[in-house]
Scaffold this active site. Structure first.
Site, PDB file in Angstrom:
ATOM      1  N   TYR A  33       0.822  -1.201   0.000  1.00  0.00           N
ATOM      2  CA  TYR A  33       0.000   0.000   0.000  1.00  0.00           C
ATOM      3  C   TYR A  33       0.858   1.254   0.000  1.00  0.00           C
ATOM      4  O   TYR A  33       2.067   1.192   0.210  1.00  0.00           O
ATOM      5  CB  TYR A  33      -0.978  -0.004   1.180  1.00  0.00           C
ATOM      6  CG  TYR A  33      -0.384   0.332   2.530  1.00  0.00           C
ATOM      7  CD1 TYR A  33       0.446  -0.566   3.198  1.00  0.00           C
ATOM      8  CD2 TYR A  33      -0.634   1.558   3.142  1.00  0.00           C
ATOM      9  CE1 TYR A  33       0.992  -0.256   4.436  1.00  0.00           C
ATOM     10  CE2 TYR A  33      -0.096   1.873   4.389  1.00  0.00           C
ATOM     11  CZ  TYR A  33       0.711   0.956   5.032  1.00  0.00           C
ATOM     12  OH  TYR A  33       1.251   1.264   6.255  1.00  0.00           O
ATOM     13  N   LYS A 150       6.356  -2.049   1.862  1.00  0.00           N
ATOM     14  CA  LYS A 150       5.184  -1.469   2.542  1.00  0.00           C
ATOM     15  C   LYS A 150       3.981  -2.406   2.409  1.00  0.00           C
ATOM     16  O   LYS A 150       3.062  -2.152   1.623  1.00  0.00           O
ATOM     17  CB  LYS A 150       4.894  -0.066   1.980  1.00  0.00           C
ATOM     18  CG  LYS A 150       4.047   0.785   2.928  1.00  0.00           C
ATOM     19  CD  LYS A 150       4.114   2.231   2.528  1.00  0.00           C
ATOM     20  CE  LYS A 150       3.118   3.113   3.259  1.00  0.00           C
ATOM     21  NZ  LYS A 150       3.212   3.128   4.693  1.00  0.00           N
ATOM     22  N   GLU A 182      11.488   2.135  14.483  1.00  0.00           N
ATOM     23  CA  GLU A 182      10.645   3.244  13.997  1.00  0.00           C
ATOM     24  C   GLU A 182       9.353   3.260  14.797  1.00  0.00           C
ATOM     25  O   GLU A 182       9.147   2.419  15.669  1.00  0.00           O
ATOM     26  CB  GLU A 182      10.365   3.081  12.496  1.00  0.00           C
ATOM     27  CG  GLU A 182       9.675   1.779  12.154  1.00  0.00           C
ATOM     28  CD  GLU A 182       9.575   1.505  10.655  1.00  0.00           C
ATOM     29  OE1 GLU A 182       9.538   2.447   9.868  1.00  0.00           O
ATOM     30  OE2 GLU A 182       9.513   0.313  10.295  1.00  0.00           O
ATOM     31  N   LEU A 206      10.809   1.148   7.273  1.00  0.00           N
ATOM     32  CA  LEU A 206      10.260   1.638   6.014  1.00  0.00           C
ATOM     33  C   LEU A 206      11.062   2.869   5.572  1.00  0.00           C
ATOM     34  O   LEU A 206      11.395   3.723   6.406  1.00  0.00           O
ATOM     35  CB  LEU A 206       8.785   2.016   6.183  1.00  0.00           C
ATOM     36  CG  LEU A 206       8.132   2.409   4.859  1.00  0.00           C
ATOM     37  CD1 LEU A 206       7.885   1.180   3.999  1.00  0.00           C
ATOM     38  CD2 LEU A 206       6.843   3.163   5.072  1.00  0.00           C
TER      39      LEU A 206
HETATM   40  N1  PDD Z   1       2.681   4.940   7.341  1.00  0.00           N
HETATM   41  N2  PDD Z   1       7.313   3.673   9.029  1.00  0.00           N
HETATM   42  C1  PDD Z   1       6.179   2.974   9.003  1.00  0.00           C
HETATM   43  C2  PDD Z   1       6.132   1.661   9.682  1.00  0.00           C
HETATM   44  C3  PDD Z   1       5.039   3.485   8.338  1.00  0.00           C
HETATM   45  O1  PDD Z   1       3.905   2.777   8.295  1.00  0.00           O
HETATM   46  C4  PDD Z   1       5.121   4.758   7.722  1.00  0.00           C
HETATM   47  C5  PDD Z   1       3.949   5.361   6.972  1.00  0.00           C
HETATM   48  C6  PDD Z   1       6.333   5.472   7.802  1.00  0.00           C
HETATM   49  C7  PDD Z   1       6.505   6.832   7.157  1.00  0.00           C
HETATM   50  O2  PDD Z   1       6.570   6.728   5.747  1.00  0.00           O
HETATM   51  P1  PDD Z   1       6.071   7.919   4.812  1.00  0.00           P
HETATM   52  O3  PDD Z   1       6.834   9.120   5.230  1.00  0.00           O
HETATM   53  O4  PDD Z   1       6.412   7.473   3.462  1.00  0.00           O
HETATM   54  O5  PDD Z   1       4.595   8.077   5.052  1.00  0.00           O
HETATM   55  C8  PDD Z   1       7.407   4.892   8.440  1.00  0.00           C
HETATM   56  C9  PDD Z   1       1.513   5.402   6.635  1.00  0.00           C
HETATM   57  C10 PDD Z   1       1.355   6.874   6.671  1.00  0.00           C
HETATM   58  C11 PDD Z   1       0.294   4.647   7.139  1.00  0.00           C
HETATM   59  O6  PDD Z   1       0.448   3.455   7.357  1.00  0.00           O
HETATM   60  O7  PDD Z   1      -0.789   5.217   7.270  1.00  0.00           O
END
Ligand code: PDD
Length: 286
Positions: A33, A150, A182, A206
Site C-alpha cells: 500500500y 510497505k 521506527e 520503512l
Molecule cells: N505509514 N514507518 C512505518 C512503519 C510506516 O507505516 C510509515 C507510513 C512510515 C513513514 O513513511 P512515509 O513518510 O512514506 O509516510 C514509516 C503510513 C502513513 C500509514 O500506514 O498510514
C-alpha cells in the site's frame, strides 16, 4: 456526500465497491500500500510514493496494476470527485486471486487488485495534535524482517497503537536488539545539542518518503543530521524528538515512556522542520 472510490478500473460509490473474498490481500495480507497526502487539493510527493510502490511490488514479484501516469490520473480524479482540499489517498495493490485459497501464488497472469480511496481531513496541516506534541511509549519490535516493503501486515503496529492508548500515550516506538527501529506508522528521530539523529535505511525500517524530504530540507537549512542506531534511553535524554509520515508530516514528540523531553512542549527544531516541510511540499505539490 457519498465517497467515490476506485476499484480495478471503476469509480464507484463506496457502498458498491467489491473485492473477492478469495483475494490474497484479504486472506494472506499479500498486498502492498501507499498513503499520499493532499494539501490545497494537490498531491504531496506523488513521485516518491509511486517509486516506492513499484519497489514494493518488485520485491514481492507482484505485477504492476497500471502505469505511473494512470496512477496519477486516478489520484487526481479521486481528489476532484471527493472534493478533497486536505486529506489522504490510500492505495492498495494485492496479488489478486484465482478463486480459491492456496499458499502457492496464483499464476503470474492473475490480475492484481487495485483499490484507492480518499480520506477527507480538514485541518491536517494546522493540526492541534502537532501543536501539542505526541506522547510515546516503547515496545518490542516483533514484526517480520522486510519492513522496507510497505505491506498491509499492520496487525502488530495496530496493537502497538492500542498499547500506547492503554498507557495514556499517543503512539509507540519499536525496539529491536536494543535499538529503536521506527514508530508504528512513522519514522523516529531525536535531537541532542542541535544534531538530528535517526536510524539509517535498511530492511529494518520503512524508507519513509517524508523522511527523505525532511532530511534533505534539514541539511539545506544547515541542520546537522546523523544516521545511526540509537537507544530509547538516548532519546529520553534528548532535547527534543519527532516522527515523520505522510499522514502527520513532522510530529513533535514531547514525552517518551513517561519522561518529559525539554519543557514538555514541541521543540524548536521539530517545529521549524514542520514549517519548512509544509511550505516546501505545498510549493512542489502536483
Ligand atoms: N505509514 N514507518 C512505518 C512503519 C510506516 O507505516 C510509515 C507510513 C512510515 C513513514 O513513511 P512515509 O513518510 O512514506 O509516510 C514509516 C503510513 C502513513 C500509514 O500506514 O498510514
Amino acid at each position: 456526500m457519498t465517497r467515490t472510490v476506485y476499484v480495478n478500473g471503476e469509480y464507484l460509490p463506496e457502498t458498491e465497491a467489491k473485492v473477492s473474498i478469495f483475494d490474497r490481500g484479504f486472506l494472506m495480507a499479500d498486498a502492498v500500500y501507499e498513503v499520499t497526502s493532499v494539501l490545497d487539493g494537490k498531491l504531496i510527493d506523488f513521485d516518491g510514493h509511486a517509486v516506492r510502490l513499484k519497489r514494493s511490488l518488485d520485491e514481492l514479484d507482484m505485477a504492476e496494476p497500471c502505469t505511473k501516469d494512470e496512477l496519477l490520473e486516478i489520484h487526481r480524479k479521486l481528489v476532484d470527485l471527493n472534493e478533497i482540499e486536505e486529506g489522504l489517498i490510500y492505495l492498495q495493490v494485492t496479488r489478486g486471486s484465482d478463486g480459491d485459497r492456496d499458499f502457492v501464488f496464483p499464476s503470474s497472469d492473475t490480475k492484481p487488485t487495485i483499490v484507492l480511496f480518499t480520506q477527507n481531513k480538514p485541518g491536517l496541516a494546522d493540526s492541534p495534535a502537532a501543536a501539542k506534541g505526541a506522547k510515546i511509549i516503547s515496545i518490542e519490535d516483533i514484526r517480520w524482517g522486510r519492513r522496507d516493503i510497505k505491506t498491509v501486515q499492520l496487525l502488530y503496529p495496530s496493537m502497538g497503537k492500542m498499547m500506547a492508548k492503554k498507557a495514556g500515550a499517543d503512539d509507540a516506538w519499536m525496539i529491536e536488539d536494543g535499538y529503536v527501529t521506527e514508530g508504528t506508522s512513522n519514522n523516529a528521530y531525536f535531537v541532542k545539542n542541535g544534531k538530528i539523529v535517526t536510524r539509517p535505511l535498511s530492511n529494518d525500517i520503512l524508507h519513509g518518503i517524508t523522511r527523505k524530504a525532511v532530511l534533505r530540507m534539514a541539511q539545506e537549512a544547515q541542520m546537522e543530521v546523523e544516521e545511526r542506531l540509537f537507544t530509547i534511553d538516548e532519546a529520553k535524554e534528548a532535547d527534543e524528538a519527532f516522527t515523520t509520515s505522510a499522514s502527520a508530516f513532522v510530529m513533535p514528540v514531547v514525552e517518551i515512556d513517561g519522561v518529559q523531553l525539554g519543557d514538555g512542549t514541541p521543540g524548536p527544531i521539530a517545529k521549524r522542520l514542520r514549517e519548512i516541510y509544509l511550505d516546501e511540499s505545498r510549493k512542489a505539490a502536483i
